[in-house]
Design an enzyme around this catalytic site. Structure first.
Site, PDB file in Angstrom:
ATOM      1  N   LYS A   1      -8.273   3.647   2.493  1.00  0.00           N
ATOM      2  CA  LYS A   1      -7.583   4.756   2.594  1.00  0.00           C
ATOM      3  C   LYS A   1      -7.842   5.680   0.970  1.00  0.00           C
ATOM      4  O   LYS A   1      -7.502   6.624   0.991  1.00  0.00           O
ATOM      5  CB  LYS A   1      -5.541   4.076   2.473  1.00  0.00           C
ATOM      6  CG  LYS A   1      -5.397   4.761   3.644  1.00  0.00           C
ATOM      7  CD  LYS A   1      -4.126   3.755   3.905  1.00  0.00           C
ATOM      8  CE  LYS A   1      -3.916   3.117   4.828  1.00  0.00           C
ATOM      9  NZ  LYS A   1      -5.352   1.388   5.402  1.00  0.00           N
TER      10      LYS A   1
ATOM     11  N   LYS B   1     -16.024  30.870 -28.539  1.00  0.00           N
ATOM     12  CA  LYS B   1     -16.603  29.652 -26.796  1.00  0.00           C
ATOM     13  C   LYS B   1     -15.962  30.430 -25.466  1.00  0.00           C
ATOM     14  O   LYS B   1     -14.691  30.463 -25.670  1.00  0.00           O
ATOM     15  CB  LYS B   1     -16.141  28.679 -27.317  1.00  0.00           C
ATOM     16  CG  LYS B   1     -16.945  27.680 -28.354  1.00  0.00           C
ATOM     17  CD  LYS B   1     -18.230  27.692 -27.807  1.00  0.00           C
ATOM     18  CE  LYS B   1     -19.188  27.215 -27.050  1.00  0.00           C
ATOM     19  NZ  LYS B   1     -19.072  26.071 -27.310  1.00  0.00           N
TER      20      LYS B   1
ATOM     21  N   GLU C   1     -18.349  22.478 -15.072  1.00  0.00           N
ATOM     22  CA  GLU C   1     -18.596  21.423 -15.091  1.00  0.00           C
ATOM     23  C   GLU C   1     -17.884  20.260 -14.281  1.00  0.00           C
ATOM     24  O   GLU C   1     -18.057  19.530 -14.342  1.00  0.00           O
ATOM     25  CB  GLU C   1     -18.249  20.981 -16.903  1.00  0.00           C
ATOM     26  CG  GLU C   1     -19.026  22.102 -16.990  1.00  0.00           C
ATOM     27  CD  GLU C   1     -18.555  22.458 -19.105  1.00  0.00           C
ATOM     28  OE1 GLU C   1     -17.724  22.873 -19.584  1.00  0.00           O
ATOM     29  OE2 GLU C   1     -19.606  21.450 -20.300  1.00  0.00           O
TER      30      GLU C   1
ATOM     31  N   ASN D   1     -16.396  28.426 -22.315  1.00  0.00           N
ATOM     32  CA  ASN D   1     -16.641  27.392 -21.993  1.00  0.00           C
ATOM     33  C   ASN D   1     -16.752  27.091 -20.160  1.00  0.00           C
ATOM     34  O   ASN D   1     -15.390  27.649 -19.924  1.00  0.00           O
ATOM     35  CB  ASN D   1     -16.337  26.331 -22.429  1.00  0.00           C
ATOM     36  CG  ASN D   1     -16.676  25.940 -23.551  1.00  0.00           C
ATOM     37  OD1 ASN D   1     -17.334  26.472 -24.215  1.00  0.00           O
ATOM     38  ND2 ASN D   1     -15.596  25.066 -24.464  1.00  0.00           N
TER      39      ASN D   1
ATOM     40  N   SER E   1       0.532  -1.130  -0.380  1.00  0.00           N
ATOM     41  CA  SER E   1      -0.798  -0.053   0.011  1.00  0.00           C
ATOM     42  C   SER E   1       0.763   1.179  -0.085  1.00  0.00           C
ATOM     43  O   SER E   1       0.431   2.487   0.144  1.00  0.00           O
ATOM     44  CB  SER E   1      -1.069   0.261   1.471  1.00  0.00           C
ATOM     45  OG  SER E   1      -0.153  -0.111   2.452  1.00  0.00           O
TER      46      SER E   1
ATOM     47  N   GLN F   1      -7.352  -2.588   4.080  1.00  0.00           N
ATOM     48  CA  GLN F   1      -6.420  -1.258   3.888  1.00  0.00           C
ATOM     49  C   GLN F   1      -6.968  -0.505   2.565  1.00  0.00           C
ATOM     50  O   GLN F   1      -6.489   0.414   1.671  1.00  0.00           O
ATOM     51  CB  GLN F   1      -4.936  -2.218   2.816  1.00  0.00           C
ATOM     52  CG  GLN F   1      -3.758  -1.636   2.266  1.00  0.00           C
ATOM     53  CD  GLN F   1      -2.574  -2.060   2.303  1.00  0.00           C
ATOM     54  OE1 GLN F   1      -2.080  -2.634   3.443  1.00  0.00           O
ATOM     55  NE2 GLN F   1      -2.599  -3.210   0.786  1.00  0.00           N
TER      56      GLN F   1
ATOM     57  N   SER G   1     -12.749  27.068 -26.732  1.00  0.00           N
ATOM     58  CA  SER G   1     -12.243  26.080 -27.200  1.00  0.00           C
ATOM     59  C   SER G   1     -11.624  26.158 -28.786  1.00  0.00           C
ATOM     60  O   SER G   1     -10.746  27.390 -29.562  1.00  0.00           O
ATOM     61  CB  SER G   1     -14.417  26.543 -28.058  1.00  0.00           C
ATOM     62  OG  SER G   1     -13.984  24.979 -29.398  1.00  0.00           O
TER      63      SER G   1
ATOM     64  N   THR H   1     -38.443  26.900 -10.789  1.00  0.00           N
ATOM     65  CA  THR H   1     -39.211  25.627  -9.807  1.00  0.00           C
ATOM     66  C   THR H   1     -38.624  25.133 -10.790  1.00  0.00           C
ATOM     67  O   THR H   1     -39.985  25.582 -11.984  1.00  0.00           O
ATOM     68  CB  THR H   1     -40.641  25.132  -8.652  1.00  0.00           C
ATOM     69  OG1 THR H   1     -41.423  25.419  -9.670  1.00  0.00           O
ATOM     70  CG2 THR H   1     -40.707  26.163  -7.309  1.00  0.00           C
ATOM     71  N   HIS H   2     -38.763  23.220 -10.974  1.00  0.00           N
ATOM     72  CA  HIS H   2     -38.523  23.006 -12.369  1.00  0.00           C
ATOM     73  C   HIS H   2     -38.232  23.531 -13.619  1.00  0.00           C
ATOM     74  O   HIS H   2     -38.691  23.035 -14.295  1.00  0.00           O
ATOM     75  CB  HIS H   2     -39.990  22.308 -12.709  1.00  0.00           C
ATOM     76  CG  HIS H   2     -40.941  22.331 -12.138  1.00  0.00           C
ATOM     77  ND1 HIS H   2     -41.215  20.602 -11.599  1.00  0.00           N
ATOM     78  CD2 HIS H   2     -42.300  22.718 -10.811  1.00  0.00           C
ATOM     79  CE1 HIS H   2     -42.371  20.702 -10.964  1.00  0.00           C
ATOM     80  NE2 HIS H   2     -42.499  21.611 -10.268  1.00  0.00           N
TER      81      HIS H   2
HETATM   82  N1  ARG Z   1      -0.805  -1.437   5.469  1.00  0.00           N
HETATM   83  C1  ARG Z   1      -1.970  -1.884   6.652  1.00  0.00           C
HETATM   84  C2  ARG Z   1      -3.509  -1.395   6.605  1.00  0.00           C
HETATM   85  O1  ARG Z   1      -3.151  -0.149   5.787  1.00  0.00           O
HETATM   86  C3  ARG Z   1      -1.752  -1.793   7.882  1.00  0.00           C
HETATM   87  C4  ARG Z   1      -2.265  -2.869   8.252  1.00  0.00           C
HETATM   88  C5  ARG Z   1      -1.589  -4.350   8.398  1.00  0.00           C
HETATM   89  N2  ARG Z   1      -2.119  -5.560   9.351  1.00  0.00           N
HETATM   90  C6  ARG Z   1      -1.802  -6.441   8.919  1.00  0.00           C
HETATM   91  N3  ARG Z   1      -2.105  -7.606  10.793  1.00  0.00           N
HETATM   92  N4  ARG Z   1      -1.093  -7.071   8.342  1.00  0.00           N
HETATM   93  O2  ARG Z   1      -4.594  -1.546   6.495  1.00  0.00           O
END
Ligand code: ARG
Length: 471
Positions: A338, A296, A303, A298, A36, A335, A290, A168-169
Site C-alpha cells: 500500500k 534569484k 527541480e 529558482n 496498517s 500489506q 533565495s 542532440t547531446h
Molecule cells: N491489513 C491486511 C493487508 O493489508 C489485510 C489482510 C489481512 N489478512 C490476514 N489474513 N491477516 O494485507
C-alpha cells in the site's frame, strides 16, 4: 525475567476480532509491526463500498436475513459519514481499516454486524479495496495527464512558428519549432495514458468472493458483487485473486515511466529558464527566491518534479522485491503493497499538477530562441543535403565538405549563411549562389516536411490532430 516489567510483554485482553483462541493480546511491538491503519485508512471508501456490495449479495442470495442486512447497510453508511466528518476514531489495536470499520459497525448496529464477514476474508477484502483504489488513481491521473497535454498543445499552437535549436547531446543540432518540441511531450504523455488505460483492464477484475484463498461453501454470486463495484468480471481463480499484486506492479511501472517523462521535461525547464538559455520564464507562482541572493528566481517546482521520479522508481522496486519469491496464496508481506502505491500516486499527481501549472504559466521568449540559433551551425545538415541534391554528391562526401566549410566559418567567427560564395567555392568549386536558399533557419524549418517533421504547417496540423486524438 519478570514479564510484568517487560515493556514488550503481552497485555491481558486478546484481540476482539480474531482472538478466540488467544489468552493474551499481542505485545506492543507485535501490534506496531502488524498494524496498517496509519496508511490503509485511505481505503475506507473502497472498503465500505466493497462491504455494501458483499452485504447486498448475501441478502439477495439468502445467506443473511434481510433485516440484518439492512442494519449492516445502514450502519456502513453511518460509519462512512463518521469517517468523512472526521469523527471516527481509528485504533491501532484493531490493526487495519477492515477491522476498524467492522468494530465500529458492531458498536452501531450490534450483533448483525457479525454476519457481514460471512463468506468473506480480509484477504479478498483487501485485494478488492486496493484494486478499487488503484482504479480511481488511474482515472484521476488520466485526467491530470490530459490537462497537461492540453496545456502543452495550447503552447504548441501559440509557438508553432517559433524556431529554436533542436538538440542532440545537448549540442545544437538542427532548427525545430518550439511547438514541435511541446508536441513531443504530448506524445509521451499520450502513451502514458495508454499504458495506464491498458493496466486498468487488469486492475478492474474482482477478487471478492475468493474468501481466504479457496472460495467459500456459501452460495455467493461473484458476478453480482463484481457488477455492483464496477468490475468487468470476477477473477477466475481464488488463489490468484487473493495473492496477485501484478496489477499494482504494472500500475507502478506505468507510473515510473510517466515520471521519467515528467522528469525529462522538468530538466528542460530548469535548463531553459537559466539566464544563459533564457528560452522561457517561469511565472512567479512557480518560482522561488533565495534567502541570500536577491536576484534569484529558482525553478524549485521543476527541480522537485525532476527529483520525485526517484521516489516512484523506488516504489516500483520496493513492491517488486516484496512480491519476489512469495508462495501462494496471501502472505502478510502483501500489506506492504500500500505505501508504495499511495506514495507513488501522490508524488506523480503532484508532479503532473506542477508540470501543468509551469507549462501553462510560463512565458516563451521567441527572440532568445532565435538568438540561440546563431550558435552551433544548426543548418550544416541543410548544406550537406544541398550538396547531395544539387551536385549529386554521395552523402558521406557532402558531410566531409560541409565539415570543412563549418571549420572555415568557425575560423572567421561567422554563421554558415554569412560565408562568402568565394570562400565556399574555395572548398568546393561547384557550389553556386543557390546554396544560400537553404542556409537560413526558416528555410531549414520549412524544408522538414516529411511525416512527423518540424515544418511550421505540419506542426499546426499536428497540434490540431493532437486535440482530436487526446482531448
Ligand atoms: N491489513 C491486511 C493487508 O493489508 C489485510 C489482510 C489481512 N489478512 C490476514 N489474513 N491477516 O494485507
Amino acid at each position: 525475567m519478570n514479564e510484568s516489567k517487560n515493556a514488550n510483554s503481552a497485555k491481558p485482553a486478546a484481540n476482539s476480532m480474531w482472538g478466540g483462541r488467544y489468552a493474551n493480546s499481542p505485545s506492543e511491538i507485535m501490534e506496531r509491526i502488524n498494524a496498517s491503519i496509519d496508511f490503509d485508512r485511505r481505503l475506507y471508501r473502497q472498503d465500505i463500498a466493497g462491504s455494501k456490495a458483499h452485504c447486498e449479495m448475501l441478502i439477495a442470495q439468502g445467506v443473511i436475513a434481510s433485516d440484518d442486512g439492512a442494519a449492516i447497510l445502514g450502519g456502513l453508511d453511518a460509519v462512512l459519514a463518521e469517517i468523512e466528518s472526521g469523527d471516527f476514531e481509528f485504533k491501532t489495536a484493531l490493526e487495519d481499516i477492515h477491522m476498524n470499520i467492522e468494530a465500529r459497525l458492531k458498536e452501531l448496529v450490534g450483533d448483525a454486524a457479525g454476519r457481514l464477514h460471512t463468506a468473506r476474508s480480509r484477504n479478498d477484502q483487501v485485494a478488492t479495496d486496493i484494486r478499487l483504489w488503484v482504479r480511481d488513481a488511474i482515472d484521476s491521473l488520466d485526467s491530470q495527464l490530459k490537462a497537461l497535454q492540453e496545456a502543452l498543445i495550447a503552447k504548441a499552437e501559440t509557438h508553432a512558428g517559433d524556431a529554436m535549436p533542436g538538440f542532440t547531446h545537448l549540442q545544437p543540432a538542427q532548427p525545430v519549432t518550439f511547438g514541435h518540441h511541446m508536441l513531443a511531450y504530448v506524445e509521451m504523455y499520450g502513451r502514458d495514458r495508454a499504458r495506464l488505460a491498458d493496466c486498468r483492464k487488469r486492475v478492474n477484475e474482482s477478487p471478492l468472493g475468493a474468501a481466504a484463498l479457496a472460495g467459500t461453501s456459501f452460495p455467493i454470486d461473484r458476478n453480482m458483487t463484481a457488477r455492483a463495484l464496477g468490475f468487468d468480471r470476477p477473477l477466475a481463480n481464488s488463489l490468484d485473486a487473493v495473492s496477485a499484486r501484478d496489477f499494482a506492479l504494472e500500475f507502478l511501472a506505468a507510473a515510473a515511466i510517466c515520471a521519467s517523462h515528467v522528469s525529462r521535461q522538468a530538466e528542460e525547464l530548469v535548463i531553459w529558464c537559466a539566464p544563459q538559455f533564457g528560452f522561457i520564464r517561469l511565472s512567479d507562482s512557480f518560482s522561488t527566491g533565495s534567502s541570500i541572493m536577491p536576484q534569484k528566481r529558482n525553478p524549485d517546482a521543476a527541480e522537485l518534479a525532476r527529483a520525485k521520479a526517484g521516489r516512484i522508481y523506488g516504489a516500483l522496486t520496493t513492491l517488486l522485491v516484496v512480491i519476489k519469491g512469495l508462495p501462494l496464496a496471501y502472505g502478510k508481506d502483501m500489506q506492504e503493497d500500500k505505501e508504495p502505491v499511495f506514495d507513488a500516486t501522490d508524488s506523480l499527481s503532484l508532479m503532473l499538477a506542477a508540470m501543468a501549472g509551469m507549462v501553462s504559466d510560463m512565458t516563451v521568449a521567441p527572440d532568445a530562441l532565435r538568438r540561440a540559433l546563431a550558435d552551433g551551425f544548426p543548418t550544416a545538415t541543410d548544406l550537406a543535403d544541398w550538396l547531395v541534391r544539387v551536385l549529386d554528391m554521395p552523402f558521406r562526401d557532402a558531410h566531409h565538405v560541409t565539415g570543412t566549410l563549418v571549420g572555415v566559418a568557425e575560423a572567421q567567427g561567422v554563421a554558415l549563411d554569412a560565408l562568402s560564395l568565394d570562400a565556399m567555392q574555395a572548398v568546393e568549386p561547384r557550389i553556386t549562389q543557390d546554396v544560400f536558399s537553404v542556409l537560413s533557419i526558416d528555410a531549414s524549418v520549412a524544408s522538414r516536411t516529411s511525416e512527423g517533421g518540424t515544418a511550421v504547417e505540419l506542426v499546426r496540423q499536428a497540434a490540431a490532430a493532437a486535440r482530436e486524438r487526446f482531448l
